[in-house]
Design a protein around this motif. Sequence first.
Motif, PDB file in Angstrom:
ATOM      1  N   CYS A  61       0.488  -1.741  -0.021  1.00  0.00           N
ATOM      2  CA  CYS A  61      -0.317  -0.124  -0.068  1.00  0.00           C
ATOM      3  C   CYS A  61       0.944   1.164   0.069  1.00  0.00           C
ATOM      4  N   THR A  62       0.771   2.145  -1.154  1.00  0.00           N
ATOM      5  CA  THR A  62       1.438   3.530  -1.224  1.00  0.00           C
ATOM      6  C   THR A  62       0.734   4.952  -1.001  1.00  0.00           C
ATOM      7  N   VAL A  63       0.740   5.243   0.336  1.00  0.00           N
ATOM      8  CA  VAL A  63       0.297   6.782   0.559  1.00  0.00           C
ATOM      9  C   VAL A  63       1.000   7.799  -0.220  1.00  0.00           C
ATOM     10  N   SER A  64      -0.585   8.590   0.075  1.00  0.00           N
ATOM     11  CA  SER A  64       0.142   9.811  -1.136  1.00  0.00           C
ATOM     12  C   SER A  64       0.940  11.263  -0.190  1.00  0.00           C
ATOM     13  N   ALA A  65       1.127  10.494   1.322  1.00  0.00           N
ATOM     14  CA  ALA A  65       1.268  11.629   2.306  1.00  0.00           C
ATOM     15  C   ALA A  65       2.441  10.449   3.442  1.00  0.00           C
ATOM     16  N   LYS A  66       2.674  11.610   4.073  1.00  0.00           N
ATOM     17  CA  LYS A  66       3.932  10.731   5.113  1.00  0.00           C
ATOM     18  C   LYS A  66       3.155  10.085   5.318  1.00  0.00           C
ATOM     19  N   ILE A  67       3.311   8.834   6.186  1.00  0.00           N
ATOM     20  CA  ILE A  67       2.322   8.041   7.379  1.00  0.00           C
ATOM     21  C   ILE A  67       3.679   7.917   8.374  1.00  0.00           C
ATOM     22  N   PHE A  68       4.545   8.552   9.102  1.00  0.00           N
ATOM     23  CA  PHE A  68       5.534   8.695   9.667  1.00  0.00           C
ATOM     24  C   PHE A  68       5.008   8.960  11.361  1.00  0.00           C
ATOM     25  N   GLY A  69       3.447  10.437  10.810  1.00  0.00           N
ATOM     26  CA  GLY A  69       2.734  10.425  12.238  1.00  0.00           C
ATOM     27  C   GLY A  69       1.562   9.470  12.395  1.00  0.00           C
ATOM     28  N   ALA A  70       0.912   8.937  11.250  1.00  0.00           N
ATOM     29  CA  ALA A  70       0.393   8.504  11.708  1.00  0.00           C
ATOM     30  C   ALA A  70      -0.303   6.844  12.594  1.00  0.00           C
ATOM     31  N   ILE A  71      -0.650   7.003  12.910  1.00  0.00           N
ATOM     32  CA  ILE A  71      -1.398   6.814  14.637  1.00  0.00           C
ATOM     33  C   ILE A  71      -1.391   4.732  13.929  1.00  0.00           C
ATOM     34  N   TYR A  72      -1.686   5.010  13.569  1.00  0.00           N
ATOM     35  CA  TYR A  72      -1.868   3.676  12.944  1.00  0.00           C
ATOM     36  C   TYR A  72      -2.249   2.841  11.322  1.00  0.00           C
ATOM     37  N   ILE A  73      -1.601   2.263  10.974  1.00  0.00           N
ATOM     38  CA  ILE A  73      -1.649   1.829   9.298  1.00  0.00           C
ATOM     39  C   ILE A  73      -1.886   0.655   9.402  1.00  0.00           C
ATOM     40  N   GLY A  74      -2.418  -0.242   8.515  1.00  0.00           N
ATOM     41  CA  GLY A  74      -2.602  -1.452   8.533  1.00  0.00           C
ATOM     42  C   GLY A  74      -3.226  -1.917   7.055  1.00  0.00           C
ATOM     43  N   TRP A  75      -4.409  -3.400   7.768  1.00  0.00           N
ATOM     44  CA  TRP A  75      -5.005  -3.800   6.475  1.00  0.00           C
ATOM     45  C   TRP A  75      -6.230  -4.726   7.212  1.00  0.00           C
ATOM     46  N   TYR A  76      -7.406  -4.275   6.758  1.00  0.00           N
ATOM     47  CA  TYR A  76      -8.195  -4.642   6.865  1.00  0.00           C
ATOM     48  C   TYR A  76      -8.490  -5.975   5.404  1.00  0.00           C
ATOM     49  N   ARG A  77      -9.653  -6.787   6.146  1.00  0.00           N
ATOM     50  CA  ARG A  77     -10.337  -7.721   4.566  1.00  0.00           C
ATOM     51  C   ARG A  77     -11.729  -7.534   4.742  1.00  0.00           C
ATOM     52  N   GLN A  78     -12.079  -8.088   4.023  1.00  0.00           N
ATOM     53  CA  GLN A  78     -13.401  -8.509   4.212  1.00  0.00           C
ATOM     54  C   GLN A  78     -14.092  -9.269   3.416  1.00  0.00           C
ATOM     55  N   ALA A  79     -14.101 -10.634   3.944  1.00  0.00           N
ATOM     56  CA  ALA A  79     -15.066 -11.809   2.068  1.00  0.00           C
ATOM     57  C   ALA A  79     -16.541 -11.767   2.340  1.00  0.00           C
ATOM     58  N   PRO A  80     -17.027 -12.067   1.582  1.00  0.00           N
ATOM     59  CA  PRO A  80     -18.691 -12.261   0.886  1.00  0.00           C
ATOM     60  C   PRO A  80     -19.186 -12.420   2.613  1.00  0.00           C
ATOM     61  N   GLY A  81     -20.338 -11.998   2.743  1.00  0.00           N
ATOM     62  CA  GLY A  81     -21.077 -12.045   3.613  1.00  0.00           C
ATOM     63  C   GLY A  81     -20.673 -11.959   4.959  1.00  0.00           C
ATOM     64  N   LYS A  82     -19.274 -11.200   5.429  1.00  0.00           N
ATOM     65  CA  LYS A  82     -19.074 -11.371   6.666  1.00  0.00           C
ATOM     66  C   LYS A  82     -18.481  -9.608   6.445  1.00  0.00           C
ATOM     67  N   GLU A  83     -18.266  -9.120   7.773  1.00  0.00           N
ATOM     68  CA  GLU A  83     -17.872  -7.748   8.224  1.00  0.00           C
ATOM     69  C   GLU A  83     -16.538  -7.749   7.545  1.00  0.00           C
ATOM     70  N   ARG A  84     -16.683  -6.786   7.933  1.00  0.00           N
ATOM     71  CA  ARG A  84     -14.666  -6.472   7.657  1.00  0.00           C
ATOM     72  C   ARG A  84     -14.130  -6.152   8.911  1.00  0.00           C
ATOM     73  N   GLU A  85     -12.856  -6.867   8.953  1.00  0.00           N
ATOM     74  CA  GLU A  85     -12.316  -7.282   9.765  1.00  0.00           C
ATOM     75  C   GLU A  85     -10.399  -6.625  10.109  1.00  0.00           C
ATOM     76  N   LEU A  86     -10.583  -6.419  11.347  1.00  0.00           N
ATOM     77  CA  LEU A  86      -8.682  -6.095  10.823  1.00  0.00           C
ATOM     78  C   LEU A  86      -7.932  -7.358  10.848  1.00  0.00           C
ATOM     79  N   VAL A  87      -7.112  -6.910  10.069  1.00  0.00           N
ATOM     80  CA  VAL A  87      -6.065  -8.386   9.947  1.00  0.00           C
ATOM     81  C   VAL A  87      -4.816  -8.267  10.316  1.00  0.00           C
ATOM     82  N   ALA A  88      -4.117  -6.808  10.310  1.00  0.00           N
ATOM     83  CA  ALA A  88      -2.644  -6.871  10.560  1.00  0.00           C
ATOM     84  C   ALA A  88      -2.687  -5.327  10.691  1.00  0.00           C
ATOM     85  N   SER A  89      -1.712  -4.627  12.046  1.00  0.00           N
ATOM     86  CA  SER A  89      -1.434  -3.283  11.618  1.00  0.00           C
ATOM     87  C   SER A  89       0.037  -2.679  12.646  1.00  0.00           C
ATOM     88  N   ILE A  90       0.190  -1.590  12.878  1.00  0.00           N
ATOM     89  CA  ILE A  90       1.473  -1.450  12.807  1.00  0.00           C
ATOM     90  C   ILE A  90       0.970   0.594  13.498  1.00  0.00           C
TER      91      ILE A  90
END
Length: 113
Positions: free
Chosen positions: A21-50
């Motif tokens: 994932c490439t971000v168009s702004a500085k990510i240094f100050g981001a509180i959290y950055i990471g990934w969610y996923r959503q499978a068909p018929g399911k809620e979006r879930e947090l997979v991993a974050s930093i």
Amino acid sequence: VQLQASGGGSVQPGGSLRLSCTVSAKIFGAIYIGWYRQAPGKERELVASISKEGVLYYADSVKGRFTISRDNAKNTVDLQMNSLHSMDAAVYYCYMRSSRTYWGQGTQVTVSS
């Protein structure tokens, strides 16, 4: 701020993919950055974050198989996914939480034989 996710695709069970994932702004100050996923018929879930402090979070279902990393110089966050199985199939979204939460467009991960 724009987030551009890439690296999704189709893989056989047991295979690997690396999402980026490439971000168009500085990510240094981001509180959290990471990934969610959503499978068909399911809620979006947090997979991993930093967190800004470097604290890692992984969903129980991916611990030991997925690795998240961030590169503040390149403003990217990657997700290395190993030993993929059918339960990992979903649309994966990168996100960044700073003053508000920003989302990428999603990238499809398909796991099938």
